[in-house]
Motif scaffolding. Structure first.
Motif, short mmCIF file in Angstrom:
data_model
loop_
_atom_site.label_atom_id
_atom_site.label_comp_id
_atom_site.label_asym_id
_atom_site.label_seq_id
_atom_site.Cartn_x
_atom_site.Cartn_y
_atom_site.Cartn_z
N ASN A 1 90.78 50.50 31.56
CA ASN A 1 91.77 50.24 31.08
C ASN A 1 92.94 49.24 30.98
O ASN A 1 93.91 49.32 30.25
CB ASN A 1 93.07 50.76 32.67
N LEU B 1 94.81 45.25 25.22
CA LEU B 1 94.84 44.87 24.53
C LEU B 1 94.83 45.24 23.19
O LEU B 1 94.69 43.61 22.25
CB LEU B 1 92.91 44.65 24.44
N TYR C 1 83.80 41.70 27.01
CA TYR C 1 84.09 43.50 28.02
C TYR C 1 83.43 44.35 27.29
O TYR C 1 83.28 44.43 26.26
CB TYR C 1 85.78 43.15 27.37
N GLN C 2 84.01 45.70 27.78
CA GLN C 2 82.52 47.18 27.57
C GLN C 2 84.03 48.02 27.23
O GLN C 2 83.60 49.34 26.86
CB GLN C 2 81.39 46.71 28.12
N ARG D 1 75.73 48.95 17.06
CA ARG D 1 75.87 48.14 18.58
C ARG D 1 75.15 48.37 19.36
O ARG D 1 74.22 49.43 19.89
CB ARG D 1 77.63 48.63 18.84
N PHE E 1 74.32 47.30 24.08
CA PHE E 1 74.62 47.48 25.57
C PHE E 1 73.53 47.28 26.06
O PHE E 1 72.29 47.86 25.82
CB PHE E 1 75.11 49.01 25.52
N LYS E 2 73.51 46.02 27.14
CA LYS E 2 71.76 45.78 28.08
C LYS E 2 72.86 46.18 29.11
O LYS E 2 74.27 45.83 29.84
CB LYS E 2 72.23 44.14 28.15
N THR F 1 83.23 56.60 20.38
CA THR F 1 84.49 55.80 21.37
C THR F 1 83.71 54.64 20.53
O THR F 1 84.11 53.22 21.28
CB THR F 1 84.27 56.23 22.69
N LYS G 1 86.28 51.44 19.62
CA LYS G 1 86.19 50.58 20.19
C LYS G 1 86.22 49.34 19.40
O LYS G 1 87.06 48.29 19.02
CB LYS G 1 85.48 50.38 21.53
N LEU H 1 88.47 46.22 20.94
CA LEU H 1 88.37 46.24 21.56
C LEU H 1 86.57 45.65 22.59
O LEU H 1 87.18 44.71 22.85
CB LEU H 1 88.59 47.71 22.45
N ILE H 2 85.65 45.15 21.64
CA ILE H 2 84.54 44.89 21.75
C ILE H 2 83.91 44.86 19.95
O ILE H 2 84.49 45.00 18.92
CB ILE H 2 83.49 46.14 22.65
N PHE I 1 87.63 42.32 16.65
CA PHE I 1 88.04 41.71 17.56
C PHE I 1 88.69 39.83 17.01
O PHE I 1 88.80 39.84 18.27
CB PHE I 1 86.26 41.06 17.41
N ARG J 1 91.73 39.88 17.28
CA ARG J 1 92.73 40.22 17.93
C ARG J 1 93.63 39.85 17.51
O ARG J 1 94.67 38.78 17.98
CB ARG J 1 92.73 40.41 19.00
N MET K 1 94.28 57.30 23.42
CA MET K 1 93.17 57.78 24.34
C MET K 1 93.16 58.66 25.34
O MET K 1 93.86 58.71 26.28
CB MET K 1 92.58 56.44 24.98
N LYS L 1 92.48 58.40 28.71
CA LYS L 1 93.09 57.36 29.06
C LYS L 1 95.02 57.31 29.63
O LYS L 1 95.54 57.66 28.61
CB LYS L 1 92.66 55.51 29.21
N ASP M 1 91.35 59.15 20.60
CA ASP M 1 90.05 59.19 21.03
C ASP M 1 90.26 60.48 22.36
O ASP M 1 90.72 60.06 22.81
CB ASP M 1 90.03 58.18 21.96
#
Lengths: 279, 330
Positions: A109, A114, A274-275, B13, B15-16, B66, B70, B75-76, B91, B93, B105, B108, B183
């Motif tokens: 959230n 952000l 952040y993910q 991109r 992700f781990k 998504t 982002k 956001l990422i 990024f 920002r 979103m 959300k 989204d």
């Protein structure tokens, strides 16, 4: 395009905007806190009265069992006054916005904030501070009523209130620095729980810190936590004079600077992890 | 062509995440020697979107839509490659960037649950530095268009999903962002609410010239709003272009009602098309839908007549949903 994305009213400076959105966030937070007035009062009473009742019973038992008239330099009426006054200041310190930050990082959230053109930590603080101001207003009112029936002075109470509000800012900066751990650790709530335990102990919320033997007093004096409850209570009860108050306010501002720097650094670095989970 | 609003060059991109094995052994391993899984969500995406374009971003769950949004909204960060939105590196920002974009979103809530929308909008007015007169006119206009004026003083939590989503959209565009990321804004909405929101978004795009990227599993959203789609599968762009070129191909749906109920495999053998291109109607087992080449319809019809009695026959245009479904299955 028919209009520009952001209107910039004539005479509106960047500073005016910075002030305006902060006030708007405080206002918004206050409205949120007062959205459910019954809930607000019940929360206030339940979080205040239970600890106070325990303390009153405890002090009564100690004084009765020991037969002493003084304990750690305080008489029974003085301890009662401390308990009731610290109750008001303990309502001002903290808040749940550090937990909110962790929850926002965990659930994704945080994304909502952000993308806004304001600092997320500052925004959360000002909204939370708005909520806290509603509580502060109630505490102030209760304090004034209490002072009317006792020998205490209103200006001492106001000075104590100022220290408690400074303590609130320090508490938030410190907690928010810790909340950055949520970028690394999914269940970072434990960090805040441990922090809260230490804060309860060293803030003077549970016991007056004057009880701590002199040789160990350096422990609580080397944290900023005593500025949350113990310091404001001492000021309000007239135990600390204006000079001590001013010195401790300066110490408070020094802590504020330190935590501001650590907060900025921890978030600037950690936000890269952040993910934005959760869709 | 308009100036580019969004430029994406070879964006990847990954992700781990920690791999958790089953049972106590797995729990202990997780504590002392965890294994990690690297998932490539985006595998080198390239596209450019000109200013004012309404683009659909579609793909199955987990395709990377998504993640891409982002990255574009800052956001990422991307693991590698370059993304520019209105000339900004998202990024980083920068303040000017954040003032120029917006994201909705569908899953959300961005407005505050216990406060009425009008109070949330007032806070957004201060955040985006909108002067009070402009703000009042804009709220009035937007709420009228979306038919939610009467609900402005109602707590968000008391609104229906459709009403809440309309308020979310107003909150997202109140500062007239130049780029809007949507989204799944119609997720869970009923037909009427979805349609109202689509009309509103279409009008907003035309009137304000905002660049909009929309992700949705609702193909009505895509076909009504987007002049261009980016179809993503497993982190790569499969198709980039006008959605109508997908449906206007040489393919069509042949709908036949037979006198008997042959299996799809049997029918496949008779007509000479693969069994996966034939669907048996669940409600009427004698009716079949066949995905066929338009120019060979007569040939298939003749083959059917050699073996079965045909009660009815018709040709349907393939829906965007079905075409995409087929592309995904290939």
């Amino acid at each position: 395009m028919s209009t520009t994305a952001i209107s910039n009213p004539a005479g509106s400076s960047k500073l005016a905007w910075q002030v305006e959105w902060r006030f708007a966030a405080i206002r918004n937070g206050m409205r949120d806190a007062l959205a459910y007035r019954g809930d607000f009062i019940i929360n206030f009473l339940s979080s205040a009265l239970v600890p106070v009742a325990i303390q009153l019973i405890l002090w009564y038992s100690i004084f009765t069992a020991s037969g002493k008239t003084e304990f750690a330099g305080m008489t029974y009426p003085e301890l009662l006054a401390y308990t009731w006054t610290s109750l008001l200041f303990s309502q001002i310190r903290g808040g749940n916005y550090d937990f909110d930050l962790i929850e926002m990082i965990r659930t994704g959230n945080l994304s909502t904030y952000l993308v806004r053109p304001v600092g997320v930590v500052a925004f959360t603080f000002f909204r939370g501070f708005g909520e806290k101001l509603a509580t502060t207003g109630l505490c102030f009112l209760l304090g004034i009523i209490a002072i009317y029936f006792t020998q205490y002075h209103i200006h001492h109470f106001i000075m104590g209130m100022m220290m408690a509000l400074l303590g609130n800012v320090i508490a938030y900066l410190f907690s928010s620095t810790l909340s950055a751990s949520a970028f690394y650790w999914e269940n970072a709530f434990a960090v805040l729980m441990v922090k809260n335990m230490f804060v309860s102990l060293f803030s003077g919320e549970l016991i007056p810190l004057s009880i701590v033997p002199e040789q160990y007093a350096w422990v609580w004096k080397s944290t900023p936590f005593y500025l949350f409850v113990y310091g404001p209570t001492q000021v309000a009860l007239g135990k600390w004079d204006t000079q001590i108050w001013a010195n401790n306010m300066l110490i408070g501002f020094a802590w504020l600077t330190v935590f501001w720097i650590t907060l900025e650094a921890s978030w600037r670095y950690s936000i890269k992890r952040y993910q934005g989970l959760g869709g | 062509m308009n100036k580019a609003a969004i430029e994406v060059v070879d964006v990847k991109r990954s992700f781990k995440s920690v791999k958790k094995e089953e049972g106590w052994k797995g729990t202990m391993k997780l504590l002392f020697n965890p294994d990690y899984i690297v998932h490539d969500a985006l595998k080198g995406i390239n596209f450019t979107i000109p200013q004012g374009e309404f683009t659909g971003l579609i793909g199955a769950n987990g395709a990377g839509k998504t993640t891409l949004l982002k990255i574009l909204s800052g956001l990422i960060p991307a693991s590698s490659g370059s993304a520019r939105v209105l000339g900004y590196d998202p990024f980083k920002r920068e303040l000017a960037f954040r003032k120029s974009i917006s994201i909705v979103m569908g899953q959300k809530a961005q407005l505050w649950w216990d406060l009425p929308a009008i109070e949330a909008f007032d806070l957004l007015r201060a955040i985006y530095q909108i002067d009070k007169d402009t703000y009042k006119k804009r709220v009035d206009e937007l709420t009228t268009l979306l038919d939610v004026t009467k609900l402005l003083n109602t707590q968000i939590r008391r609104l229906s999903l459709g009403e809440r989503m309309k308020m979310e959209v107003i909150g997202a565009i109140i500062h007239l962002p130049k780029v809007i990321f949507l989204d799944e804004p119609t997720i869970g909405l009923d037909v009427l609410a979805s349609q109202k929101l689509r009309e509103f978004l279409k009008r907003h795009n035309q009137k304000e010239g905002a660049t909009i990227i929309l992700t949705s599993h609702n193909m009505d959203d895509i076909s009504e709003l987007c002049k261009r789609i980016l179809l993503i599968k497993e982190g790569s762009v499969l198709f980039d272009g006008d959605p109508h070129t997908l449906t206007n191909s040489d393919e069509c749906l042949l709908k036949v009602k037979l006198g008997t109920e042959p299996s799809t495999e049997e029918l496949s053998g008779v007509v000479g098309i693969v069994a996966t291109a034939i669907i048996k109607d669940e409600e009427d087992p004698t009716t079949y839908l066949m995905n066929v080449t338009r120019s060979r319809v007569a040939e298939y019809f003749q083959k059917l007549l050699t073996k079965y009695s045909v009660a009815d026959i018709g040709i349907q245009e393939p829906s965007l949903e079905r075409v995409i479904q087929r592309i995904y299955q290939q």
